[in-house]
Write a protein that holds these residues in place. Structure first.
Motif, PDB file in Angstrom:
ATOM      1  N   ALA A   1       0.778  -1.119   0.110  1.00  0.00           N
ATOM      2  CA  ALA A   1      -0.135   0.063  -0.003  1.00  0.00           C
ATOM      3  C   ALA A   1       0.872   1.119  -0.087  1.00  0.00           C
ATOM      4  O   ALA A   1       0.727   2.145  -0.587  1.00  0.00           O
ATOM      5  CB  ALA A   1      -1.020  -0.009   1.183  1.00  0.00           C
ATOM      6  N   GLN A   2       1.802   1.292   0.904  1.00  0.00           N
ATOM      7  CA  GLN A   2       2.743   2.453   0.979  1.00  0.00           C
ATOM      8  C   GLN A   2       3.501   2.653  -0.431  1.00  0.00           C
ATOM      9  O   GLN A   2       3.805   3.810  -0.846  1.00  0.00           O
ATOM     10  CB  GLN A   2       3.807   2.421   1.925  1.00  0.00           C
ATOM     11  N   ARG A   3       3.901   1.540  -1.102  1.00  0.00           N
ATOM     12  CA  ARG A   3       4.655   1.607  -2.289  1.00  0.00           C
ATOM     13  C   ARG A   3       3.589   2.278  -3.519  1.00  0.00           C
ATOM     14  O   ARG A   3       4.110   3.223  -4.216  1.00  0.00           O
ATOM     15  CB  ARG A   3       5.266   0.274  -2.666  1.00  0.00           C
ATOM     16  N   LEU A   4       2.495   1.863  -3.636  1.00  0.00           N
ATOM     17  CA  LEU A   4       1.581   2.601  -4.298  1.00  0.00           C
ATOM     18  C   LEU A   4       1.304   3.843  -4.140  1.00  0.00           C
ATOM     19  O   LEU A   4       1.330   4.666  -4.965  1.00  0.00           O
ATOM     20  CB  LEU A   4       0.309   1.478  -4.135  1.00  0.00           C
ATOM     21  N   LEU A   5       1.151   4.022  -2.852  1.00  0.00           N
ATOM     22  CA  LEU A   5       0.741   5.611  -2.529  1.00  0.00           C
ATOM     23  C   LEU A   5       1.877   6.428  -2.976  1.00  0.00           C
ATOM     24  O   LEU A   5       1.715   7.516  -3.251  1.00  0.00           O
ATOM     25  CB  LEU A   5       0.854   5.502  -0.857  1.00  0.00           C
ATOM     26  N   SER A   6       3.053   5.866  -2.985  1.00  0.00           N
ATOM     27  CA  SER A   6       4.306   7.051  -3.299  1.00  0.00           C
ATOM     28  C   SER A   6       4.394   7.094  -4.756  1.00  0.00           C
ATOM     29  O   SER A   6       4.930   8.277  -5.131  1.00  0.00           O
ATOM     30  CB  SER A   6       5.841   6.170  -2.779  1.00  0.00           C
ATOM     31  N   GLY A   7       3.420   6.275  -5.457  1.00  0.00           N
ATOM     32  CA  GLY A   7       3.447   6.573  -6.919  1.00  0.00           C
ATOM     33  C   GLY A   7       2.269   7.328  -7.346  1.00  0.00           C
ATOM     34  O   GLY A   7       2.077   7.494  -8.689  1.00  0.00           O
TER      35      GLY A   7
ATOM     36  N   ASP B   1      -0.679  10.115  -8.062  1.00  0.00           N
ATOM     37  CA  ASP B   1      -0.810  11.579  -8.221  1.00  0.00           C
ATOM     38  C   ASP B   1      -1.696  12.297  -7.519  1.00  0.00           C
ATOM     39  O   ASP B   1      -2.975  12.301  -7.960  1.00  0.00           O
ATOM     40  CB  ASP B   1      -1.002  12.001  -9.809  1.00  0.00           C
ATOM     41  N   PRO B   2      -1.247  13.066  -6.476  1.00  0.00           N
ATOM     42  CA  PRO B   2      -2.271  13.680  -5.710  1.00  0.00           C
ATOM     43  C   PRO B   2      -3.165  14.679  -6.179  1.00  0.00           C
ATOM     44  O   PRO B   2      -4.141  15.046  -5.619  1.00  0.00           O
ATOM     45  CB  PRO B   2      -1.390  14.371  -4.657  1.00  0.00           C
ATOM     46  N   SER B   3      -2.949  15.183  -7.418  1.00  0.00           N
ATOM     47  CA  SER B   3      -3.571  16.322  -8.163  1.00  0.00           C
ATOM     48  C   SER B   3      -4.923  15.793  -8.428  1.00  0.00           C
ATOM     49  O   SER B   3      -5.888  16.495  -8.942  1.00  0.00           O
ATOM     50  CB  SER B   3      -2.786  16.891  -9.077  1.00  0.00           C
TER      51      SER B   3
ATOM     52  N   GLY C   1      -7.133  13.946  -7.105  1.00  0.00           N
ATOM     53  CA  GLY C   1      -8.194  13.773  -6.225  1.00  0.00           C
ATOM     54  C   GLY C   1      -7.724  13.509  -4.617  1.00  0.00           C
ATOM     55  O   GLY C   1      -6.575  13.238  -4.354  1.00  0.00           O
ATOM     56  N   PRO C   2      -8.724  13.204  -3.858  1.00  0.00           N
ATOM     57  CA  PRO C   2      -8.115  12.695  -2.463  1.00  0.00           C
ATOM     58  C   PRO C   2      -7.713  11.330  -2.580  1.00  0.00           C
ATOM     59  O   PRO C   2      -8.309  10.555  -3.216  1.00  0.00           O
ATOM     60  CB  PRO C   2      -9.758  12.784  -1.465  1.00  0.00           C
ATOM     61  N   ILE C   3      -6.923  10.978  -1.478  1.00  0.00           N
ATOM     62  CA  ILE C   3      -6.403   9.649  -1.366  1.00  0.00           C
ATOM     63  C   ILE C   3      -6.889   9.125  -0.089  1.00  0.00           C
ATOM     64  O   ILE C   3      -6.477   9.717   1.054  1.00  0.00           O
ATOM     65  CB  ILE C   3      -4.849   9.741  -1.361  1.00  0.00           C
ATOM     66  N   ILE C   4      -7.763   8.465  -0.018  1.00  0.00           N
ATOM     67  CA  ILE C   4      -8.463   7.739   1.120  1.00  0.00           C
ATOM     68  C   ILE C   4      -7.818   6.295   1.363  1.00  0.00           C
ATOM     69  O   ILE C   4      -7.567   5.488   0.487  1.00  0.00           O
ATOM     70  CB  ILE C   4     -10.029   7.382   0.910  1.00  0.00           C
ATOM     71  N   CYS C   5      -7.358   6.137   2.747  1.00  0.00           N
ATOM     72  CA  CYS C   5      -6.977   4.773   3.254  1.00  0.00           C
ATOM     73  C   CYS C   5      -7.846   4.073   4.306  1.00  0.00           C
ATOM     74  O   CYS C   5      -8.311   4.710   5.245  1.00  0.00           O
ATOM     75  CB  CYS C   5      -5.618   5.276   3.654  1.00  0.00           C
TER      76      CYS C   5
ATOM     77  N   GLU D   1       6.648   8.295  10.303  1.00  0.00           N
ATOM     78  CA  GLU D   1       7.578   8.894  11.550  1.00  0.00           C
ATOM     79  C   GLU D   1       8.986   8.135  11.246  1.00  0.00           C
ATOM     80  O   GLU D   1       9.877   8.566  12.013  1.00  0.00           O
ATOM     81  CB  GLU D   1       6.772   8.057  12.683  1.00  0.00           C
ATOM     82  N   SER D   2       8.967   7.431  10.514  1.00  0.00           N
ATOM     83  CA  SER D   2      10.322   6.661   9.920  1.00  0.00           C
ATOM     84  C   SER D   2      11.274   7.521   9.100  1.00  0.00           C
ATOM     85  O   SER D   2      12.337   7.316   8.769  1.00  0.00           O
ATOM     86  CB  SER D   2      10.270   5.382   9.706  1.00  0.00           C
ATOM     87  N   GLY D   3      10.479   8.646   8.590  1.00  0.00           N
ATOM     88  CA  GLY D   3      11.207   9.421   7.686  1.00  0.00           C
ATOM     89  C   GLY D   3      10.993   9.426   6.278  1.00  0.00           C
ATOM     90  O   GLY D   3      11.412   9.991   5.311  1.00  0.00           O
ATOM     91  N   MET D   4       9.906   8.690   6.036  1.00  0.00           N
ATOM     92  CA  MET D   4       9.701   8.249   4.691  1.00  0.00           C
ATOM     93  C   MET D   4       8.475   9.283   4.076  1.00  0.00           C
ATOM     94  O   MET D   4       7.623   9.415   5.013  1.00  0.00           O
ATOM     95  CB  MET D   4       9.151   6.791   4.392  1.00  0.00           C
ATOM     96  N   TRP D   5       8.513   9.881   2.982  1.00  0.00           N
ATOM     97  CA  TRP D   5       7.791  10.843   2.533  1.00  0.00           C
ATOM     98  C   TRP D   5       6.623  10.099   1.853  1.00  0.00           C
ATOM     99  O   TRP D   5       6.892   9.030   0.715  1.00  0.00           O
ATOM    100  CB  TRP D   5       8.322  11.903   1.646  1.00  0.00           C
ATOM    101  N   LEU D   6       5.392  10.444   2.014  1.00  0.00           N
ATOM    102  CA  LEU D   6       4.173  10.049   1.502  1.00  0.00           C
ATOM    103  C   LEU D   6       3.068  11.115   1.303  1.00  0.00           C
ATOM    104  O   LEU D   6       3.061  11.893   1.985  1.00  0.00           O
ATOM    105  CB  LEU D   6       3.567   8.731   2.215  1.00  0.00           C
ATOM    106  N   PRO D   7       2.477  11.090   0.100  1.00  0.00           N
ATOM    107  CA  PRO D   7       1.563  11.946  -0.222  1.00  0.00           C
ATOM    108  C   PRO D   7       0.487  12.019   1.291  1.00  0.00           C
ATOM    109  O   PRO D   7       0.192  10.948   1.650  1.00  0.00           O
ATOM    110  CB  PRO D   7       0.974  11.734  -1.568  1.00  0.00           C
ATOM    111  N   SER D   8      -0.372  13.129   1.241  1.00  0.00           N
ATOM    112  CA  SER D   8      -1.349  13.282   2.155  1.00  0.00           C
ATOM    113  C   SER D   8      -2.453  12.300   2.045  1.00  0.00           C
ATOM    114  O   SER D   8      -2.842  12.001   0.698  1.00  0.00           O
ATOM    115  CB  SER D   8      -1.953  14.733   2.362  1.00  0.00           C
ATOM    116  N   THR D   9      -2.920  11.644   2.936  1.00  0.00           N
ATOM    117  CA  THR D   9      -4.170  10.641   2.832  1.00  0.00           C
ATOM    118  C   THR D   9      -4.784  11.116   4.049  1.00  0.00           C
ATOM    119  O   THR D   9      -4.912  11.512   4.979  1.00  0.00           O
ATOM    120  CB  THR D   9      -3.222   8.963   3.271  1.00  0.00           C
TER     121      THR D   9
END
Length: 344
Positions: free
Chosen positions: A178-184, A186-188, A190-194, A207-215
């Motif tokens: 899920a996190q790998r998919l999330l990293s790819g 395009d947040p423009s 629409g909303p990303i719901i988890c 918290e571990s320092g990995m950037w992920l788009p807003s969810t």
């Protein structure tokens, strides 16, 4: 050494001179954990050793256990065995276990993939005499496209659904996939719901320092925005009351098994995206070759096929009977028919 450094016991893979276990499936005193997927990281051990980036993931999944984190490449000596952990490129905190004793080196890889992604430290080949490898996708038919190709396909599918006012529900394992998919994504678009199971792990990654788009959770998104959203959820959410909140949605599955004919049909989804956090057939062979190992032991997956191919290349190859499964196993059945000629 005249005897094997690692053997199989009822509790799991056992380092004989070191007197510790690697990803044991029964409670033991000392467990070295390659990563936090449930088939490799189980509760009940007295002491856990894992790669430092995976400590918080392990705690989030096992609760308050006695864990020591070891930086990648850092060495510790236990009963004369020099142990170090090296990146496996599978999920956050995944590691290969290097064991050196009396001039001999063994490496237990856990699960791994050789294509780098933005959510974990890339795979690092480790030279050794004996390499213990997985073979989840150890058949010649499994050959992955570059992940950016898959990300582009997912975003195109999402955009098309959004134009029609339909939510896009993307199913995949909640930890890693899920996190790998999330990293790819395009947040423009629409909303990303988890789903809650995914969102919990998202926070550990951040918290571990990995950037992920807003969810967001579904309750945090305006009803009028649902039709433009993409929803990341575990396979268990399919057909649940929770998923019905998205109305007339389009659904898809992300898994290496989606390369199989009929896999999408068996799952009953609109789309299948071939994305795996395990090495494909060429990846397995590349990784094994890079170790320089003359002996290879295969732990789980298509053991017989990979062992036979390696033996044909002049390597000493055999299998271990383990209780490891597959973090994608609940998605579609593993094939029983072998195809292909074995060439990479």
């Amino acid at each position: 050494m005249s005897a094997d450094m690692v053997i199989v016991r009822n509790e799991g893979l056992y380092c004989v001179p070191g007197q510790f276990y690697i990803d044991p499936w029964r409670p033991v005193e000392r467990a070295v954990i390659t990563h936090a997927h449930g088939d490799h990281a189980r509760g009940g051990h007295q002491h856990y050793l894992t790669a430092a980036p995976g400590v918080q993931v392990l705690k989030s999944r096992l609760g308050p256990v006695n864990i020591t984190g070891l930086a990648y490449g850092e060495q510790v000596v236990h009963n004369g065995v020099t142990v170090s952990l090296h990146p496996a490129g599978h999920v956050l905190g995944s590691a290969q276990v290097r064991m050196a004793y009396r001039g001999e080196v063994w490496v237990a890889s856990g699960d791994y993939k050789v294509e780098a992604d933005n959510t974990c430290t890339p795979f690092e080949p480790v030279r050794c005499d004996t390499f213990i490898t997985e073979s989840t996708f150890g058949l010649p038919i499994y050959r992955w496209s570059p992940q950016q190709t898959i990300f582009d396909e997912v975003n195109t599918w999402w955009a098309a659904n959004a134009q029609q006012g339909r939510a896009s529900v993307l199913l995949g394992y909640s930890f890693g996939k899920a996190q790998r998919l999330l990293s790819g994504l395009d947040p423009s678009l629409g909303p990303i719901i988890c789903h809650g199971a995914v969102q919990t792990l998202n926070e550990v990654y951040r918290e571990s320092g990995m950037w992920l788009p807003s969810t967001a959770m579904v309750g945090e998104v305006a009803h009028g925005e649902i039709g433009r959203s993409i929803v990341l959820a575990p396979p268990s959410a399919a057909g649940s009351p929770w998923i019905k909140r998205f109305g007339d949605f389009s659904d898809a599955f992300a898994s290496g098994w989606m390369q199989l004919r009929g896999a999408r049909r068996r799952r009953g989804v609109d789309r299948g995206f071939v994305l795996s956090d395990h090495a494909d057939w060429p990846g397995l062979l590349t990784a094994i070759t890079a170790t320089g190992a003359q002996r290879v032991i295969v732990t789980h997956g298509s053991i017989a096929v990979l062992v036979r191919w390696l033996q044909q290349q002049g390597l000493q190859a055999s299998g271990f009977d383990t209780e490891y499964g597959d973090d994608e196993a609940e998605e579609v059945p593993v094939p029983t028919v072998v195809g292909g000629d074995g060439r990479a």
